[in-house]
Scaffold this motif. Structure first.
Motif, PDB file in Angstrom:
ATOM      1  N   HIS A   1     -11.151 -14.340  -2.944  1.00 53.26           N
ATOM      2  CA  HIS A   1     -11.549 -14.491  -1.537  1.00 53.26           C
ATOM      3  C   HIS A   1     -10.671 -13.694  -0.567  1.00 53.26           C
ATOM      4  O   HIS A   1     -10.997 -13.603   0.609  1.00 53.26           O
ATOM      5  N   GLY A   2      -9.557 -13.130  -1.019  1.00 59.21           N
ATOM      6  CA  GLY A   2      -8.733 -12.276  -0.170  1.00 59.21           C
ATOM      7  C   GLY A   2      -7.915 -13.006   0.879  1.00 59.21           C
ATOM      8  O   GLY A   2      -7.368 -12.380   1.782  1.00 59.21           O
ATOM      9  N   ARG A   3      -7.791 -14.325   0.777  1.00 59.71           N
ATOM     10  CA  ARG A   3      -7.023 -15.085   1.764  1.00 59.71           C
ATOM     11  C   ARG A   3      -5.784 -15.729   1.136  1.00 59.71           C
ATOM     12  O   ARG A   3      -5.273 -16.718   1.637  1.00 59.71           O
ATOM     13  N   HIS A   4      -5.306 -15.139   0.040  1.00 55.75           N
ATOM     14  CA  HIS A   4      -4.150 -15.699  -0.640  1.00 55.75           C
ATOM     15  C   HIS A   4      -2.895 -15.566   0.211  1.00 55.75           C
ATOM     16  O   HIS A   4      -2.751 -14.636   1.009  1.00 55.75           O
ATOM     17  N   VAL A   5      -1.986 -16.489   0.029  1.00 56.89           N
ATOM     18  CA  VAL A   5      -0.707 -16.506   0.725  1.00 56.89           C
ATOM     19  C   VAL A   5       0.373 -16.144  -0.294  1.00 56.89           C
ATOM     20  O   VAL A   5       0.358 -16.662  -1.417  1.00 56.89           O
ATOM     21  N   PRO A   6       1.312 -15.252   0.067  1.00 53.41           N
ATOM     22  CA  PRO A   6       2.394 -14.952  -0.864  1.00 53.41           C
ATOM     23  C   PRO A   6       3.142 -16.238  -1.235  1.00 53.41           C
ATOM     24  O   PRO A   6       3.463 -17.052  -0.366  1.00 53.41           O
ATOM     25  N   HIS A   7       3.389 -16.416  -2.523  1.00 44.03           N
ATOM     26  CA  HIS A   7       4.033 -17.640  -2.989  1.00 44.03           C
ATOM     27  C   HIS A   7       4.589 -17.450  -4.392  1.00 44.03           C
ATOM     28  O   HIS A   7       4.265 -16.478  -5.067  1.00 44.03           O
ATOM     29  N   VAL A   8       5.409 -18.389  -4.817  1.00 47.11           N
ATOM     30  CA  VAL A   8       5.860 -18.485  -6.202  1.00 47.11           C
ATOM     31  C   VAL A   8       5.403 -19.846  -6.692  1.00 47.11           C
ATOM     32  O   VAL A   8       5.721 -20.866  -6.086  1.00 47.11           O
ATOM     33  N   SER A   9       4.624 -19.863  -7.765  1.00 48.78           N
ATOM     34  CA  SER A   9       4.143 -21.131  -8.324  1.00 48.78           C
ATOM     35  C   SER A   9       5.167 -21.674  -9.317  1.00 48.78           C
ATOM     36  O   SER A   9       5.549 -20.986 -10.251  1.00 48.78           O
ATOM     37  N   TYR A  10       5.592 -22.917  -9.085  1.00 51.18           N
ATOM     38  CA  TYR A  10       6.481 -23.589 -10.032  1.00 51.18           C
ATOM     39  C   TYR A  10       5.684 -24.222 -11.158  1.00 51.18           C
ATOM     40  O   TYR A  10       6.075 -24.200 -12.304  1.00 51.18           O
TER      41      TYR A  10
ATOM     42  N   ARG B   1       5.430 -11.231   5.680  1.00 52.83           N
ATOM     43  CA  ARG B   1       4.973  -9.931   6.188  1.00 52.83           C
ATOM     44  C   ARG B   1       5.414  -8.798   5.261  1.00 52.83           C
ATOM     45  O   ARG B   1       4.650  -7.872   4.985  1.00 52.83           O
ATOM     46  N   THR B   2       6.641  -8.865   4.776  1.00 52.06           N
ATOM     47  CA  THR B   2       7.159  -7.839   3.865  1.00 52.06           C
ATOM     48  C   THR B   2       6.355  -7.804   2.571  1.00 52.06           C
ATOM     49  O   THR B   2       5.986  -6.733   2.077  1.00 52.06           O
ATOM     50  N   LEU B   3       6.053  -8.976   2.025  1.00 50.31           N
ATOM     51  CA  LEU B   3       5.273  -9.032   0.789  1.00 50.31           C
ATOM     52  C   LEU B   3       3.850  -8.534   1.004  1.00 50.31           C
ATOM     53  O   LEU B   3       3.288  -7.827   0.158  1.00 50.31           O
ATOM     54  N   ARG B   4       3.257  -8.872   2.131  1.00 51.36           N
ATOM     55  CA  ARG B   4       1.900  -8.377   2.416  1.00 51.36           C
ATOM     56  C   ARG B   4       1.900  -6.850   2.562  1.00 51.36           C
ATOM     57  O   ARG B   4       0.961  -6.173   2.127  1.00 51.36           O
ATOM     58  N   ALA B   5       2.947  -6.298   3.168  1.00 52.45           N
ATOM     59  CA  ALA B   5       3.061  -4.841   3.279  1.00 52.45           C
ATOM     60  C   ALA B   5       3.200  -4.217   1.890  1.00 52.45           C
ATOM     61  O   ALA B   5       2.617  -3.156   1.611  1.00 52.45           O
ATOM     62  N   LEU B   6       3.930  -4.878   0.997  1.00 49.65           N
ATOM     63  CA  LEU B   6       4.049  -4.403  -0.375  1.00 49.65           C
ATOM     64  C   LEU B   6       2.694  -4.451  -1.082  1.00 49.65           C
ATOM     65  O   LEU B   6       2.307  -3.504  -1.776  1.00 49.65           O
ATOM     66  N   TRP B   7       1.957  -5.541  -0.882  1.00 47.02           N
ATOM     67  CA  TRP B   7       0.608  -5.642  -1.450  1.00 47.02           C
ATOM     68  C   TRP B   7      -0.246  -4.461  -0.967  1.00 47.02           C
ATOM     69  O   TRP B   7      -0.965  -3.850  -1.752  1.00 47.02           O
ATOM     70  N   ASP B   8      -0.178  -4.159   0.325  1.00 39.93           N
ATOM     71  CA  ASP B   8      -0.968  -3.057   0.876  1.00 39.93           C
ATOM     72  C   ASP B   8      -0.606  -1.735   0.195  1.00 39.93           C
ATOM     73  O   ASP B   8      -1.490  -0.950  -0.163  1.00 39.93           O
ATOM     74  N   ARG B   9       0.695  -1.480   0.021  1.00 37.85           N
ATOM     75  CA  ARG B   9       1.133  -0.241  -0.619  1.00 37.85           C
ATOM     76  C   ARG B   9       0.644  -0.168  -2.060  1.00 37.85           C
ATOM     77  O   ARG B   9       0.204   0.894  -2.518  1.00 37.85           O
ATOM     78  N   LEU B  10       0.731  -1.276  -2.777  1.00 40.93           N
ATOM     79  CA  LEU B  10       0.260  -1.299  -4.160  1.00 40.93           C
ATOM     80  C   LEU B  10      -1.251  -1.087  -4.230  1.00 40.93           C
ATOM     81  O   LEU B  10      -1.747  -0.327  -5.069  1.00 40.93           O
ATOM     82  N   GLU B  11      -1.990  -1.748  -3.334  1.00 40.86           N
ATOM     83  CA  GLU B  11      -3.444  -1.578  -3.300  1.00 40.86           C
ATOM     84  C   GLU B  11      -3.813  -0.116  -3.023  1.00 40.86           C
ATOM     85  O   GLU B  11      -4.737   0.420  -3.631  1.00 40.86           O
ATOM     86  N   ASP B  12      -3.058   0.534  -2.104  1.00 39.23           N
ATOM     87  CA  ASP B  12      -3.313   1.949  -1.801  1.00 39.23           C
ATOM     88  C   ASP B  12      -3.114   2.829  -3.031  1.00 39.23           C
ATOM     89  O   ASP B  12      -3.721   3.899  -3.145  1.00 39.23           O
ATOM     90  N   LEU B  13      -2.260   2.381  -3.964  1.00 34.83           N
ATOM     91  CA  LEU B  13      -2.008   3.130  -5.206  1.00 34.83           C
ATOM     92  C   LEU B  13      -2.968   2.725  -6.326  1.00 34.83           C
ATOM     93  O   LEU B  13      -2.850   3.195  -7.454  1.00 34.83           O
ATOM     94  N   GLY B  14      -3.906   1.816  -6.008  1.00 31.54           N
ATOM     95  CA  GLY B  14      -4.883   1.388  -6.999  1.00 31.54           C
ATOM     96  C   GLY B  14      -4.442   0.224  -7.867  1.00 31.54           C
ATOM     97  O   GLY B  14      -5.079  -0.086  -8.870  1.00 31.54           O
ATOM     98  N   VAL B  15      -3.345  -0.433  -7.490  1.00 28.52           N
ATOM     99  CA  VAL B  15      -2.849  -1.584  -8.241  1.00 28.52           C
ATOM    100  C   VAL B  15      -3.375  -2.852  -7.570  1.00 28.52           C
ATOM    101  O   VAL B  15      -3.047  -3.115  -6.411  1.00 28.52           O
ATOM    102  N   PRO B  16      -4.215  -3.638  -8.266  1.00 26.46           N
ATOM    103  CA  PRO B  16      -4.745  -4.849  -7.645  1.00 26.46           C
ATOM    104  C   PRO B  16      -3.653  -5.893  -7.398  1.00 26.46           C
ATOM    105  O   PRO B  16      -2.735  -6.041  -8.202  1.00 26.46           O
ATOM    106  N   THR B  17      -3.741  -6.574  -6.273  1.00 30.15           N
ATOM    107  CA  THR B  17      -2.797  -7.631  -5.910  1.00 30.15           C
ATOM    108  C   THR B  17      -3.594  -8.835  -5.403  1.00 30.15           C
ATOM    109  O   THR B  17      -4.823  -8.804  -5.348  1.00 30.15           O
ATOM    110  N   LEU B  18      -2.883  -9.863  -4.988  1.00 37.67           N
ATOM    111  CA  LEU B  18      -3.556 -11.023  -4.397  1.00 37.67           C
ATOM    112  C   LEU B  18      -4.247 -10.665  -3.076  1.00 37.67           C
ATOM    113  O   LEU B  18      -5.086 -11.407  -2.588  1.00 37.67           O
TER     114      LEU B  18
END
Length: 74
Positions: A37-46, A15-32
């Motif tokens: 498709h817009g259904r990405h899940v916050p993750h770290v790829s090994y 939830r915290t990461l999704r809120a961060l994505w929202d804030r970045l998107e509001d500033l014009g910074v593209p995120t996942l």
């Protein structure tokens, strides 16, 4: 087909990461949040494999020992 070994987050961190994505998107910074498709899940790829013997990869990953919880700080 791609295959990835990923670290997923607990619900609160997701939830915290999704809120961060929202804030970045509001500033014009593209995120996942808005990527493809817009259904990405916050993750770290090994590791990510874009092609290869999927069954061999599954066997290799299944043979890895459980290392327990992983701490991650930003």
């Amino acid at each position: 087909m791609a295959l990835a070994a990923c670290l997923l987050f607990d619900r609160q961190t997701e939830r915290t990461l999704r809120a961060l994505w929202d804030r970045l998107e509001d500033l014009g910074v593209p995120t996942l949040r808005s990527h493809t498709h817009g259904r990405h899940v916050p993750h770290v790829s090994y590791a990510v494999v874009r092609d290869g013997d999927v069954e061999a990869i599954h066997r290799s990953v299944a043979a890895l020992p459980d290392g327990g919880a992983v701490g991650l700080r930003f």
